[in-house]
Design a protein around this motif. Structure first.
Motif, short mmCIF file in Angstrom:
data_model
loop_
_atom_site.label_atom_id
_atom_site.label_comp_id
_atom_site.label_asym_id
_atom_site.label_seq_id
_atom_site.Cartn_x
_atom_site.Cartn_y
_atom_site.Cartn_z
N ALA A 602 3.30 -1.17 6.19
CA ALA A 602 4.06 -0.99 4.74
C ALA A 602 2.94 -0.06 3.86
O ALA A 602 1.78 -0.28 3.79
N GLN A 603 3.55 1.03 3.24
CA GLN A 603 2.85 1.97 2.23
C GLN A 603 3.52 2.42 1.19
O GLN A 603 4.66 2.51 1.31
N GLY A 604 2.55 2.42 0.09
CA GLY A 604 3.09 2.89 -1.07
C GLY A 604 3.63 4.54 -1.04
O GLY A 604 2.63 5.21 -0.42
N VAL A 605 4.92 4.99 -1.53
CA VAL A 605 5.27 6.33 -1.36
C VAL A 605 5.63 6.77 -2.72
O VAL A 605 5.85 6.04 -3.82
N GLU A 606 5.77 8.22 -2.78
CA GLU A 606 6.12 8.84 -4.20
C GLU A 606 7.30 9.62 -3.66
O GLU A 606 7.38 10.68 -3.31
N PRO A 607 8.53 9.06 -3.65
CA PRO A 607 9.78 9.77 -3.84
C PRO A 607 9.90 10.86 -5.00
O PRO A 607 9.80 10.60 -5.87
N GLU A 608 10.79 11.81 -4.50
CA GLU A 608 10.86 12.93 -5.47
C GLU A 608 11.94 12.36 -6.60
O GLU A 608 13.08 12.07 -6.06
N GLY A 609 11.61 12.67 -7.58
CA GLY A 609 12.30 12.20 -8.71
C GLY A 609 12.68 10.68 -9.05
O GLY A 609 13.53 10.16 -9.64
N PHE A 610 12.01 9.70 -8.21
CA PHE A 610 11.87 8.65 -8.53
C PHE A 610 10.65 7.76 -9.26
O PHE A 610 9.53 8.35 -8.88
N THR A 611 11.01 7.01 -10.24
CA THR A 611 9.75 6.40 -11.20
C THR A 611 9.90 4.82 -10.59
O THR A 611 10.85 4.14 -11.30
N PRO A 612 8.92 4.42 -10.00
CA PRO A 612 8.97 2.89 -9.85
C PRO A 612 8.48 2.12 -11.02
O PRO A 612 7.69 2.60 -11.85
N LYS A 613 9.12 0.72 -11.19
CA LYS A 613 8.64 -0.05 -12.21
C LYS A 613 7.36 -0.87 -12.01
O LYS A 613 6.69 -1.02 -12.59
N ARG A 615 4.51 -1.32 -8.44
CA ARG A 615 4.02 -1.01 -7.08
C ARG A 615 4.77 -1.50 -5.85
O ARG A 615 5.10 -0.59 -4.88
N ARG A 616 5.56 -2.42 -5.78
CA ARG A 616 6.23 -3.03 -4.81
C ARG A 616 7.46 -2.21 -4.78
O ARG A 616 8.27 -2.25 -3.71
N ASP A 617 8.10 -1.67 -5.94
CA ASP A 617 9.25 -0.98 -5.78
C ASP A 617 9.11 0.49 -5.03
O ASP A 617 10.00 1.13 -4.72
N SER A 618 7.95 0.83 -4.65
CA SER A 618 7.55 2.13 -4.21
C SER A 618 6.96 1.86 -2.69
O SER A 618 6.84 2.82 -1.93
N LEU A 619 6.90 0.57 -2.27
CA LEU A 619 6.69 0.12 -0.88
C LEU A 619 7.82 0.54 0.29
O LEU A 619 8.92 0.38 -0.07
N LEU A 620 7.35 1.47 1.34
CA LEU A 620 8.31 1.83 2.17
C LEU A 620 7.79 1.11 3.78
O LEU A 620 6.54 1.33 4.03
N PHE A 621 8.52 0.29 4.37
CA PHE A 621 8.11 -0.14 5.72
C PHE A 621 8.32 0.95 6.86
O PHE A 621 9.32 1.45 6.99
N LEU A 622 7.12 1.36 7.53
CA LEU A 622 7.20 2.51 8.43
C LEU A 622 7.05 2.16 9.83
O LEU A 622 6.72 1.13 10.24
N ASN A 623 7.56 3.17 10.76
CA ASN A 623 7.40 2.95 12.03
C ASN A 623 7.01 4.30 12.68
O ASN A 623 7.98 5.08 11.91
N ARG A 624 6.57 4.42 13.46
CA ARG A 624 6.68 6.12 14.36
C ARG A 624 7.44 5.95 15.84
O ARG A 624 7.26 4.97 16.50
N VAL A 625 8.29 6.71 15.73
CA VAL A 625 9.26 6.37 16.73
C VAL A 625 9.54 8.19 17.39
O VAL A 625 9.15 9.04 16.91
N SER A 626 9.74 8.04 18.88
CA SER A 626 10.25 9.16 19.42
C SER A 626 11.47 9.68 19.26
O SER A 626 12.33 8.97 18.98
#
Length: 901
Positions: A602-613, A615-626
């Motif tokens: 899980a990592q904090g991200v900065e989506p375009e045009g999105f203002t998180p309330k 830090r948890r609101d900006s967490l994105l669970f990630l995976n690398r896939v082929s």
């Protein structure tokens, strides 16, 4: 002649005991007189009383302590008589005895089996020196249970709170050639691990601080093995110390063997091989402790010194915490994150019980099951109490005679309670034997295809004490009320032949009916609980997880550092190409993590045009896939495109998000083409911009019962630092079992030293549902058993009531009552019992439902449909059970019934 001598001997014994009882009574009277005169201060009278006692009984008059010893002898003698008489009474009625003992054995055995699991996981301390002095150090405020290597080194070198500290972590290690699939349960340990625990080496030696140097000690990479591993991997009589074993293709010399009673600190997972933490560079060339700052993997334990309290140890630890956190602050974090990290604090948790993932996962479920089997035992006790009431009615003449010739009520109650205690002890003995099998069966049910639970449930004094305590409690529950009720006799009515019209008979029926109403209430609670757990499991099985679990083979591939990092991506691509051409393979993909597992990112991200309330609101669970990942797992693409072979290191960075992320980050606008920024790996200031190239359907990430999460997928071939392990998913058009040999050959044809592990994705999903399935299955079994016991109890009370009212029913029929009205007469009383039990059971179910809310998915506690279905089932079955004696009552011959009266 012998029998005459034996008779004379017994008569002489009885005469001597009678004389002894008389003498003892006289001594006690004299002793009481003596005490009374001494208390009144009459010294002359006291002297005369003492002299009278010596004249009658000699200088060794048994007064004071001697009389108490004599009374103890009489008590034991009478207890022996009660036991002999109770055994004869139970043996004279084998049907009742066998029924009661089997019911108790099942109820007590189920309780003991569940308690044996609770005892092994939650009560039994580790077999180490003074386990109560062990405490775990963890981040406070719900922080991490595991710490990184820099924190461990700072705590080890600067703490003054403990007499010793240790660190450890578990990891599977391959043995011999990686491709042959042989693995050992490895344990990374600090140099003082065995010394702090007080575990000596049975052969050779344990580790020292020299062995734990970074890169290896003066003797090179060394290992300590468990007794079980030594026995299973070396020949009988072979010298184990000094042997060399291959761990992840690296040689380690065995320097010691631990005793058989030490299996590690993880309760359900025994260790095989322990190696020093400092040997990490042996597996990862060039690794440094600074590289471990983001690797939170070590459990750290301290031993509180003798004479120092836990509070004092905590105060000393908090004094050095700011310096430790300052020295271990990740340099790439932002200033805000660094300040937040330095505000953290350590907390101490007792560690004497060891560590158990099963304990954490199944704690609530085990308590629920313990309560369930406890209710089953109560229902069984109610049944036995009803049997004892009926038996007391059958033994009325015997009890009447004993009362008439002078036996006290307390004496008869003691005899009846002795019989109840004998029943309970026999049931406890059978239950204890049943629990030995039942606990092993439960352990097998807790095990999965990927993780076998190896929990020690061997009996100990606590388990034996629990069984004896349950036996004694059940004896009181089912025996005391019938004993008191059965001895409530008047001398003038004691020798009457029947008691059908007496107040005592009416009271006995009232007690029996109250017990049946209680059985109905408890049965409804168990049936409603079982229904809720079954519906919850059905919801989980039918939940749309976002993927197709069928015909997918999962392969764990580990290169064991055999391939340089620069060549790994190309090698992985070659493996996928080889697998795609394998017969029987429909599609293939690889990823960093596999769905439905404990791993994640899980990592904090900065989506375009999105203002998180927050830090948890900006967490994105990630995976690398082929490329082909979503096609292989059957996940629908909703917008944009999947990854393809052009998504490489030189191409623009792409990101695929799920529909929950698209909705929360970008609302109703099209997410494809939008930008999401996140930190570059290893940097706290530089950020990478990822273009959203696709949106896929929501899927489960770690658990099947989790709420929808924000999930993002990065291109595997855009990973700048490929690791040594990867996860493969292969979809087959037919059975995956026949595909394993071909897949193994294809992978080893590319990299012959690769370590492989095979599993089924369907089995992985099913294993994740183990807890709800276990609770649903066991609660259903116990609910069915409770229903059976309630039916038997209701049938017994109804049949007994019909037998008592046989004359009344005969008169009614003689006066013209129809069979239907007689049946309704009986069923009306049964209906009143059912109504009272259902009302009580409904109230209890609504209250108890709040305690199991965390185990339910897709329904609320006390669901009306489930509760009403359980009530209808209970009413239907019990009504059928009551209809049998009611129908028999309607067929009573009036003349026969009147003659009996």
């Amino acid at each position: 002649m012998n029998w005459v001598l034996e008779l004379l001997r017994r008569l002489r014994f009885r005469f001597q005991r009678s004389r002894f009882d008389q003498d003892l009574a006289e001594e006690m009277r004299l002793h009481q007189d003596l005490r009374a005169q001494e208390l009144q201060g009459d010294g002359v009278a006291a002297s005369e009383a003492r002299l009278a006692a010596r004249r009658k009984f000699g200088n060794e008059a048994r007064i004071g302590e001697d009389s108490r010893e004599a009374w103890s002898w009489i008590f034991l003698d009478r207890l022996q008589q009660d036991l002999r008489y109770g055994l004869r009474a139970l043996a004279s009625n084998p049907g009742f005895t066998i029924t009661a003992v089997l019911s108790l054995a099942l109820g007590i055995g189920a309780n003991t089996a569940i308690f044996s699991i609770i005892n092994a996981m939650m009560l039994r301390t580790l077999p180490v020196e003074d386990p109560q002095a062990l405490v775990q150090l963890k981040m406070g405020g719900g922080g991490d249970d595991e710490l990184n290597t820099p924190l461990w080194e700072q705590l080890r070198d600067h703490q003054q709170s403990f007499s010793g500290t240790l660190a450890y972590a578990s990891e599977r290690l391959s043995l011999g050639t990686p491709s042959d699939g042989r693995f050992a349960q490895g344990l990374w340990v600090s140099g003082d691990f065995f010394r702090v625990l007080g575990v000596p080496a049975m052969q050779g030696r344990a580790f020292t601080t020299d062995d734990d140097r970074w890169g290896g000690g003066t003797q090179g990479p060394v290992a300590v093995v468990s007794y079980r591993f030594a026995r299973s991997h070396f020949a009988e009589g072979q010298q184990v110390v000094g042997q060399t074993i291959q761990l992840n293709r690296k040689p380690f010399v065995i320097v010691g063997v631990t005793p058989p009673w030490f299996t590690g600190l993880d309760l359900e997972q025994s260790y095989d091989v322990a190696i020093p933490i400092g040997c990490q560079p042996v597996f990862r060339a060039g690794a440094t402790t600074e590289d471990e700052i983001h690797h939170w993997w070590l459990r750290i334990i301290g031993r509180v010194p003798a004479g120092r309290t836990l509070k004092e140890a905590d105060e000393r630890l908090q004094a050095i915490t700011p310096d430790i956190l300052k020295a271990t602050t990740p340099p790439e974090q932002s200033a805000r994150d660094q300040a937040e990290y330095r505000k953290a604090a350590f907390e101490l948790r007792p560690a004497g019980l060891g560590f158990s993932a099963t304990r954490t996962q199944y704690r609530t479920a085990l308590y629920v099951l313990m309560g369930t089997v406890g209710l089953v035992l109560l229902i069984a006790c109610a049944n036995i109490a009803n049997l004892l009431l009926a038996r007391a009615a059958a033994r009325q003449r015997e009890l009447s005679v004993r009362i008439a010739i002078g036996a006290s009520r307390l004496r008869i109650i003691r005899q009846l309670m002795t019989e109840s205690l004998l029943l309970a002890l026999m049931g406890a003995g059978g239950g204890f034997l049943f629990s030995l099998w039942g606990s092993r069966a439960l352990i097998r049910m807790l095990s999965t295809s990927a993780r076998v639970v190896d929990l020690d449930t061997s009996p100990d004094l606590r388990l034996l004490a629990f069984t004896i305590a349950v036996a004694g409690l059940t004896a009181v529950i089912f025996g005391l009320a019938p004993a008191i009720r059965g001895t409530r006799l008047g001398v003038h009515t004691a020798l009457k032949e029947q008691d059908r019209g007496t107040l005592r008979g009416t009271q006995r029926m009232a007690l029996g009916k109250a017990l049946v109403a209680g059985q109905v209430a408890l049965s409804l609670v168990l049936l409603a609980g079982a229904g809720m757990f079954v519906v919850s499991l059905r919801n989980l099985l039918n939940v749309d997880a976002g993927f197709d679990r069928n015909n997918v083979l999962l392969v764990g591939l580990n290169l064991q550092e055999a391939v340089p990092q620069a060549r790994r991506a190309a090698l992985y691509q070659e493996v996928l190409q080889r697998l795609e051409s394998t017969p029987g393979v429909a599609s293939v993909a690889s990823s960093l993590f596999q769905p439905i597992g404990s791993s994640g990112w899980a990592q904090g991200v900065e989506p375009e045009g999105f203002t998180p309330k927050s830090r948890r609101d900006s967490l994105l669970f990630l995976n690398r896939v082929s490329p082909g990942f979503f096609r292989t797992f059957g996940t629908a693409l909703l917008a944009g495109r999947e990854f393809n072979e052009r998504d490489t290191l030189t191409a623009p960075l792409g990101l695929i998000i799920n529909e929950t992320s698209a909705r929360q980050f970008f609302g109703t606008t099209n997410a494809v083409g939008r930008t999401i920024r996140m930190n570059k790996p290893g940097s706290r200031t530089e950020k990478d911009s990822y273009e959203v190239v696709g949106v896929v359907k929501d899927t489960k990430y770690n658990r099947m019962d989790e709420a929808p999460r924000r999930i993002g997928y990065l291109a595997l071939w855009q990973d700048p630092e490929p690791g040594t392990s990867i996860r493969l998913a292969i979809r087959s058009g037919s059975s995956i079992e026949t595909l394993v040999p071909a897949v193994r050959a294809a992978i080893l044809g590319v990299q012959r030293d690769a370590a492989l592990e095979f599993s089924s994705f369907e089995a992985r999903v099913n294993d994740s549902l183990l807890q709800p399935r276990l609770v649903a299955v066991l609660s259903s079994i116990f609910g069915a058993l409770a229903l059976l016991l309630a039916v038997v109890g209701l049938y017994g009370v109804t049949a007994y009531s019909v037998a008592r009212r046989r004359g009344e029913i005969g008169i009614r029929i003689a006066l013209g009552a129809q069979r239907g009205s007689v049946v309704w007469l009986v069923l009306r009383d049964v209906g009143a019992l059912l109504l009272a039990g259902l009302l009580a059971g409904t109230l209890i179910s609504l209250g108890a439902g709040k305690l199991v809310g965390t185990l339910l998915y897709g329904l609320k506690p006390g669901d009306p449909l489930v509760l009403s279905s359980a009530a209808i089932l209970l009413c239907t079955v019990t009504a059928l059970a009551a209809y049998v004696p009611a129908r028999r009552a309607a067929r009573i011959d009036p003349m026969t019934a009147l003659r009996e009266e």
